[in-house]
Design a protein around this motif. Structure first.
Motif, PDB file in Angstrom:
ATOM      1  N   PRO A 100      -4.650   6.695   0.905  1.00  0.00           N
ATOM      2  CA  PRO A 100      -4.218   5.297   0.860  1.00  0.00           C
ATOM      3  C   PRO A 100      -4.550   4.626  -0.465  1.00  0.00           C
ATOM      4  CG  PRO A 100      -6.106   5.555   2.315  1.00  0.00           C
ATOM      5  CD  PRO A 100      -5.705   6.929   1.897  1.00  0.00           C
ATOM      6  N   THR A 103     -11.470  -5.315   5.227  1.00  0.00           N
ATOM      7  CA  THR A 103     -10.794  -4.010   5.222  1.00  0.00           C
ATOM      8  C   THR A 103      -9.309  -4.163   4.918  1.00  0.00           C
ATOM      9  OG1 THR A 103     -12.361  -3.102   6.815  1.00  0.00           O
ATOM     10  CG2 THR A 103     -10.245  -1.986   6.650  1.00  0.00           C
ATOM     11  N   PHE A 114       0.866  -1.190   0.000  1.00  0.00           N
ATOM     12  CA  PHE A 114       0.000   0.000   0.000  1.00  0.00           C
ATOM     13  C   PHE A 114       0.896   1.231   0.000  1.00  0.00           C
ATOM     14  CE2 PHE A 114       0.485   1.890   4.213  1.00  0.00           C
ATOM     15  CZ  PHE A 114       0.955   0.837   4.994  1.00  0.00           C
ATOM     16  N   PHE A 158      -7.545  -2.748   1.686  1.00  0.00           N
ATOM     17  CA  PHE A 158      -6.515  -1.721   1.916  1.00  0.00           C
ATOM     18  C   PHE A 158      -5.279  -1.956   1.051  1.00  0.00           C
ATOM     19  CE2 PHE A 158      -2.990   0.020   4.599  1.00  0.00           C
ATOM     20  CZ  PHE A 158      -3.373   1.361   4.538  1.00  0.00           C
TER      21      PHE A 158
END
Ligand SMILES: Cc1cc2nc3c(=O)[nH]c(=O)nc-3n(C[C@H](O)[C@H](O)[C@H](O)COP(=O)(O)O)c2cc1C
Length: 199
Positions: free
Chosen positions: A126, A162, A119, A166
């Protein structure tokens, strides 16, 4: 033809419901994509360390970045990320332990969710860097959380989704066998879970 990475995190071996669910999902994936390969990663045997100062040094350049421990932490993470990137489809076998995922799975996530690698905040927001993958979450729990009095304690699915989102794995499907320890429910838990599967 797909490269499938199967993650095992139950300590129950062949008796594990989450592993059986993961296997049943993979069986259907192989029918859909003949010739696919399956790599098994058993986190109960191949354990990752808890995130510590060595990881902070390796991942964020804070502290003793030249130390042996930091080098090892960096390599463990690099290798885990390479293995993840190699796969087209990830099937995560997840038993619910104390309302959450097993700590072995959390430790693996702490190695693969890494700034600048999977990431980035380079654009000021993000951004997941892992693209083009699909993940199936094969979750087994003793009780029922998707409805009823324990619904407010259903932490594991949103957390896992999540984390995957992400890092860029936005195509996820949750397949959950619930009530695996409940008489009258446990016998049909896997069957009911698999009825929700779309491959
Ligand atoms: C240490 C431990 C903690 C558990 N905690 C929970 C829990 O918080 N909620 C729940 O519904 N079941 C809990 N269970 C039951 C398991 O989620 C259930 O047996 C499930 O089938 C485990 O998946 P597995 O068969 O793949 O190991 C726990 C089991 C163990 C061994």
């Amino acid at each position: 033809m797909k490269k499938i990475l199967k993650i095992v995190s139950s300590v129950k071996g062949a008796a594990s419901k989450s592993t059986q669910l993961a296997d049943a999902i993979i069986e259907q994936l192989i029918v859909r994509y003949p010739g696919s390969s399956v790599k098994v990663k058993d986190l109960t045997k191949e354990q990752y360390a808890h995130f510590d100062a060595a990881h902070l040094a390796a991942f964020r350049g804070v502290g003793d970045i030249e130390g042996v421990a930091a080098q090892e932490a960096g390599k463990a993470s690099d290798d885990a990320i390479a293995e993840l990137l190699e796969a087209d489809i990830i099937v995560l076998g997840v038993p619910l332990y104390n309302f959450h995922i097993p700590s072995t799975l959390k430790a693996w996530l702490d190695h693969v969710v890494r700034g600048g690698k999977t990431f980035s905040y380079a654009k000021g927001y993000p951004e997941g860097l892992v693209s083009g993958k699909k993940a199936y979450i094969a979750l087994a729990s003793g009780a029922i959380y998707s409805e009823g009095p324990a619904k407010g304690m259903d932490f594991a699915p949103p957390y896992l989704q999540t984390m995957l989102n992400f890092i860029g794995i936005t195509d996820t499907q949750l397949i959950r066998a619930e009530g695996c320890d409940m008489p009258g429910v446990q016998d049909t838990a896997l069957e009911k879970a698999l009825a929700t599967l779309e491959v």
